[in-house]
Scaffold this motif. Structure first.
Motif, short mmCIF file in Angstrom:
data_model
loop_
_atom_site.label_atom_id
_atom_site.label_comp_id
_atom_site.label_asym_id
_atom_site.label_seq_id
_atom_site.Cartn_x
_atom_site.Cartn_y
_atom_site.Cartn_z
N PHE A 8 58.27 70.15 37.86
CA PHE A 8 58.67 71.09 36.61
C PHE A 8 58.97 70.39 35.48
O PHE A 8 59.64 69.21 35.60
CB PHE A 8 60.18 71.66 37.41
CG PHE A 8 60.12 72.67 38.60
CD1 PHE A 8 59.95 74.06 38.35
CD2 PHE A 8 59.75 72.07 39.69
CE1 PHE A 8 59.90 74.95 39.24
CE2 PHE A 8 59.69 73.03 40.70
CZ PHE A 8 59.74 74.66 40.69
N ASP A 11 59.56 74.90 33.06
CA ASP A 11 59.33 76.26 33.81
C ASP A 11 60.28 76.23 34.80
O ASP A 11 60.15 76.06 36.00
CB ASP A 11 57.96 76.25 34.27
CG ASP A 11 57.65 74.80 35.20
OD1 ASP A 11 58.29 73.76 34.90
OD2 ASP A 11 56.80 74.96 35.89
N ARG A 13 62.28 77.96 36.81
CA ARG A 13 62.61 79.01 37.59
C ARG A 13 61.66 79.25 38.78
O ARG A 13 60.81 78.46 38.86
CB ARG A 13 62.00 80.26 36.33
CG ARG A 13 60.79 80.14 36.28
CD ARG A 13 60.36 81.37 35.08
NE ARG A 13 59.03 81.33 34.82
CZ ARG A 13 58.44 80.54 33.87
NH1 ARG A 13 58.99 79.73 33.21
NH2 ARG A 13 57.10 80.63 33.75
N ASN A 17 56.45 81.97 38.36
CA ASN A 17 55.99 80.52 37.82
C ASN A 17 54.71 80.15 38.74
O ASN A 17 54.79 79.96 39.81
CB ASN A 17 57.09 79.62 38.61
CG ASN A 17 56.95 78.17 37.97
OD1 ASN A 17 55.85 77.62 38.16
ND2 ASN A 17 58.02 77.50 37.95
N ALA A 94 52.89 73.08 35.24
CA ALA A 94 52.48 74.01 34.06
C ALA A 94 52.18 73.26 33.02
O ALA A 94 52.51 72.33 32.58
CB ALA A 94 54.02 74.83 33.54
N GLY A 124 52.07 79.61 31.94
CA GLY A 124 53.44 79.76 32.29
C GLY A 124 54.47 79.60 31.20
O GLY A 124 55.57 80.24 31.17
N GLU A 187 68.20 80.16 35.44
CA GLU A 187 67.39 81.51 35.57
C GLU A 187 68.35 82.84 35.88
O GLU A 187 68.25 83.87 35.43
CB GLU A 187 66.36 81.11 36.53
CG GLU A 187 65.51 82.48 36.79
CD GLU A 187 64.49 81.99 37.91
OE1 GLU A 187 63.59 83.01 38.04
OE2 GLU A 187 64.66 81.21 38.67
N GLY A 226 62.14 77.46 30.19
CA GLY A 226 61.49 77.98 31.14
C GLY A 226 62.43 78.75 32.22
O GLY A 226 61.96 79.04 33.12
N SER A 229 60.40 83.66 32.31
CA SER A 229 58.85 83.69 32.07
C SER A 229 58.80 84.52 30.95
O SER A 229 59.19 85.73 30.88
CB SER A 229 57.99 84.31 33.19
OG SER A 229 56.94 84.77 32.92
#
Length: 421
Positions: A8, A11, A13, A17, A94, A124, A187, A226, A229
């Motif tokens: 990660f 991103d 989350r 993803n 990502a 992403g 998130e 992130g 999204s």
């Protein structure tokens, strides 16, 4: 059992993803990993926001039977080490666009090849991958926003990916470490904020420039890390009344990412050839601007909001940046670096892309554009409420007079300085 490490980065989350969802679907066992990289400095506010985002990500992963491993060091070295520890055959992550991110991906791809590990990057970070929308005639990227926006709108977006329901974690996953967190980061908070924001989105086009009302989404820090999204945000906003101006802002975010992908030196060199001005070496003026003591109330309010909150209203960003570059004639790089240090949502593409736009060295088709701070204040803070909120020494001044305190007797200004010449 087939095992994969998901690295990660920006991103943080579980919903939409692609790197994480694809890995969970293709492998029996997945190790979610985040590496705290000392080569990426960040201020206290951003570190605390990151900590909160990681804590929330860990909770989401644990709810699905997984967990988040956190290591400290070079992400390439630590990802390879983690893959060996758990017997992984692949690493996924990502894709990103900054020069550092691309170098990291290149080094990781080479290290994986050397260790006979599969390596794959996924979309992403943006709605549309930077290289997916190109101008006709073979150009590498769009240099002007409006034609980019037309092509971006016509592009077939990828499908939104659901959050995996179950994650199987390696038994010998690396241990994590912890520090201070911001409670509303992550998130879970981002998705709640998005739902609340979408309920009021119809008014966005009318009120988003009202400085005192502060009726923008404030989703940018969550998008930067992130926690949300951008593709899912567009998906949820599309079709709602009044959503177009907001979606256009998300397109601006993609626009600058494709500019950065084509021009990696965006942070340090003028995008337009021969566009540099003769910047003044005004350290005192720069410091006064940074501290919110320029003598221009609307500018000082914005700069103080930045320092206090790690965030600034977008209209205030334009005003303060224009004042530094077009009134004080201080180099845009100094302003961009200051914003980058303090903003929770500071990223290379949007921060320096916007600074170059304001300074006239970037993608603005009217490079000599100049914002009058006084006219901007009278238009977007007509009652002075925004200034009173962040410049309390002027709070006693009634009406529009607050925007021109230099016209008042010194005693009424209560120590507030005269504008910098």
């Amino acid at each position: 059992m087939k095992t994969c490490v998901v690295l990660f980065t920006r991103d943080l989350r579980v919903h939409d993803n692609p790197a994480f969802a694809s890995s969970v679907g293709a492998f029996d066992v997945v190790l979610p990993l985040f590496v705290h990289d000392p080569a990426l400095p960040a201020g206290d506010n951003r570190r605390a926001f990151l900590r909160g985002a990681l804590d929330d990500l860990r909770s989401s992963l644990r709810a699905r039977g997984g967990d988040l491993a956190e290591l400290h060091g070079d992400p390439v070295t630590e990802a390879i080490r983690a893959a060996k520890t758990v017997g992984a055959s692949a690493i996924a992550m990502a894709a990103d666009v900054s020069a550092y991110a691309r170098s990291r991906e290149t080094r990781l791809a080479a290290a994986c090849e050397s260790e006979r590990l599969a390596f794959k990057t996924f979309p992403g970070v943006t709605v549309v991958p930077p290289s997916a929308v190109r101008p006709g005639g073979g150009g590498s990227h769009y240099k002007v926003f409006t034609p980019y926006y037309r092509s971006w709108e016509a592009f077939t977006f990828r499908d939104v990916v659901g959050a995996p329901k179950k994650v199987s974690l390696p038994a010998d996953a690396p241990k994590s470490w912890f520090s201070t967190a911001i409670g509303d980061a992550g998130e879970t908070a981002a998705r709640k904020r998005l739902s609340s924001w979408l309920a009021d989105i119809a008014a966005y086009g009318d009120i988003h420039d009202d400085l005192a009302a502060d009726r923008t989404s404030r989703l940018s820090p969550y998008l930067h890390f992130g926690c949300l999204s951008p593709r899912e945000v567009v998906d949820r906003a599309q079709g709602q009344e009044g959503a177009e101006p907001f979606i256009r802002q998300l397109c601006w975010r993609d626009f600058y990412h494709q500019v950065l992908a084509a021009f990696p030196a965006l942070k340090s060199k003028p995008y337009r050839a021969n566009a540099e001005d003769e910047w003044r070496d005004e350290k005192d003026a720069l410091q006064a601007w940074q501290e919110g003591h320029t003598g221009m109330p609307i500018v000082d309010a914005g700069m103080r909001q930045l320092r206090a909150e790690g965030w600034m209203h977008n209209r205030a960003r334009l005003i303060t940046a224009s004042y530094l570059t077009k009134h004080l004639y201080v180099d845009w790089r100094a302003g961009g670096d200051h914003f980058f240090d303090l903003l929770l949502d500071g990223d290379v593409a949007n921060n320096y892309g916007n600074w170059q736009w304001v300074a006239g060295t970037g993608n603005d088709t009217k490079p000599y554009r100049r914002f009058s701070p006084l006219r901007q204040a009278e238009r977007f803070d007509p009652t002075g409420e925004y200034v009173r909120r962040y410049v309390p020494e002027l709070a006693h001044i009634p009406g529009k007079a607050i925007h021109q305190p230099w016209e008042l007797p010194a005693a009424q200004r209560r120590g507030y300085p005269a504008p910098i010449k």
